[in-house]
Design an enzyme around this catalytic site. Structure first.
Site, mmCIF file in Angstrom:
data_model
loop_
_atom_site.group_PDB
_atom_site.id
_atom_site.type_symbol
_atom_site.label_atom_id
_atom_site.label_comp_id
_atom_site.label_asym_id
_atom_site.label_seq_id
_atom_site.Cartn_x
_atom_site.Cartn_y
_atom_site.Cartn_z
ATOM 1 N N ASN A 15 0.688 -1.360 0.031
ATOM 2 C CA ASN A 15 0.044 -0.216 0.192
ATOM 3 C C ASN A 15 0.842 1.335 0.012
ATOM 4 O OD1 ASN A 15 -3.077 -0.395 0.153
ATOM 5 N ND2 ASN A 15 -2.242 -2.081 1.505
ATOM 6 N N MET A 91 1.601 -2.577 12.236
ATOM 7 C CA MET A 91 1.150 -3.474 13.257
ATOM 8 C C MET A 91 1.446 -3.125 14.463
ATOM 9 S SD MET A 91 -0.324 -5.481 10.935
ATOM 10 C CE MET A 91 -0.794 -6.832 11.721
ATOM 11 N N LEU A 94 -1.696 2.163 18.857
ATOM 12 C CA LEU A 94 -1.135 3.439 18.966
ATOM 13 C C LEU A 94 -2.047 4.188 20.505
ATOM 14 C CD1 LEU A 94 -1.449 4.829 15.483
ATOM 15 C CD2 LEU A 94 0.555 4.414 16.820
ATOM 16 N N HIS A 110 -7.702 -0.732 5.911
ATOM 17 C CA HIS A 110 -8.221 -2.212 6.805
ATOM 18 C C HIS A 110 -8.727 -3.079 5.697
ATOM 19 C CE1 HIS A 110 -9.000 -4.662 10.109
ATOM 20 N NE2 HIS A 110 -10.186 -5.178 9.586
#
Ligand code: GRF
Length: 193
Positions: A15, A91, A94, A110
């Site tokens: 991505n 991954m 936060l 997602h």
């Protein structure tokens, strides 16, 4: 002026690649100024370096707490004068403080049609549940995992006999389309929380 964008990765970075490629276009409203990884040998780092983009590794393991790790990322983001943060296969959870600081300026992709299938192993769960459709979502990041206002979604069929790999490849193709489109909307101020 192009918005300054930092991409956070942990792995192969496909991505990230799609965002870097899209941002090469003259009329794209954002430029990628930093790729930051919490994993030293993340595959995406090489691609970014080859494209002349500044990279930085901040290993979460070397920090005593999530908050202190997040603070180190925040320092790196500010040093790069980042205005927008794109999570792309990053991954790590936060901390609320970091999320709050970047609220409205941090987005994530997602691999499911959120709010369905938050978390990991989305494709095998969708296949097992007999879903007829799967897809992906770009959304603003808020305190809850895989939550926050949706910017764009793309839908694909789940086909008879689909494996996790087959479905994930079909979804990934769409991820690479909608992530740059969503970043464009955010950079142009057309998508907001
Ligand atoms: C993608 O499926 C993305 O939706 C999810 O993690 C995966 C990362 O893949 N958040 P890549 O590193 O972008 O190739």
């Amino acid at each position: 002026m192009k918005k300054r964008v930092a991409i956070l990765i942990s792995g192969r970075g496909s991505n990230m690649r799609a965002l870097i490629e899209a941002a090469k276009a003259k009329d794209f409203p954002a430029g990628i100024v930093l790729v930051l990884s919490n994993v030293p040998n993340a595959g995406g780092l090489d691609f970014a370096r080859r494209h002349g983009i500044e990279t930085e590794v901040i290993e979460h393991k070397k920090f005593p707490s999530r908050e202190i790790f997040d603070n180190a990322m925040d320092v790196a983001l500010n040093r790069a004068n980042a205005e927008i943060v794109c999570l792309a296969g990053f991954m790590r959870l936060l901390s609320p403080r970091f999320v709050e600081k970047w609220r409205g300026r941090m987005i994530n992709i997602h691999p499911s049609l959120l709010p369905a299938y938050k978390g990991l192993h989305t494709h095998s769960r969708a296949i097992e549940a007999g879903e007829k459709f799967a897809g992906c979502t770009v959304h603003f990041v808020t305190a809850e995992l895989d939550d926050g206002p949706t910017i764009l979604q793309a839908k694909v069929p789940v086909l008879p006999g689909d494996t996790e790999d087959a479905l994930s490849a079909r979804v990934l193709e769409q991820e690479h389309k909608i992530y740059p489109q969503a970043l464009r909307l955010v950079a142009e101020g057309k998508a907001k929380i």
